[in-house]
Design a protein around this motif. Sequence first.
Motif: not given
Length: 81
Positions: A1-9, A23-27, A36-38, A67-69
């Motif tokens: 499984m490929t785990l991608w991480t999104l840091h949100a504020a 780490d997803v290019p362009g996201l 909703h963001l997720r 996706l890890r948020l």
Amino acid sequence: MTLWTLHAAYDPDARVWYTLDCDVPGLVTEGDTLEHLRDRAVAVMPELIADNAEHLAPERRNGPHALRLVAFHESTVPVAA
């Protein structure tokens, strides 16, 4: 499984959660709630991964993907003494 991480504020003035780093290019996206963001991020991830496949390591190109948020929120509230 490929785990991608999104840091949100959270922007309290705009009342919106937004992509701080991912780490997803362009996201880059936002939402009025974390859910909703997720959901918006998950909806565009397959296309962004496919569009940027040549820039990704071979083992990150194929799914399944997850996706890890990670969310940051800071607030200051008055406290009665």
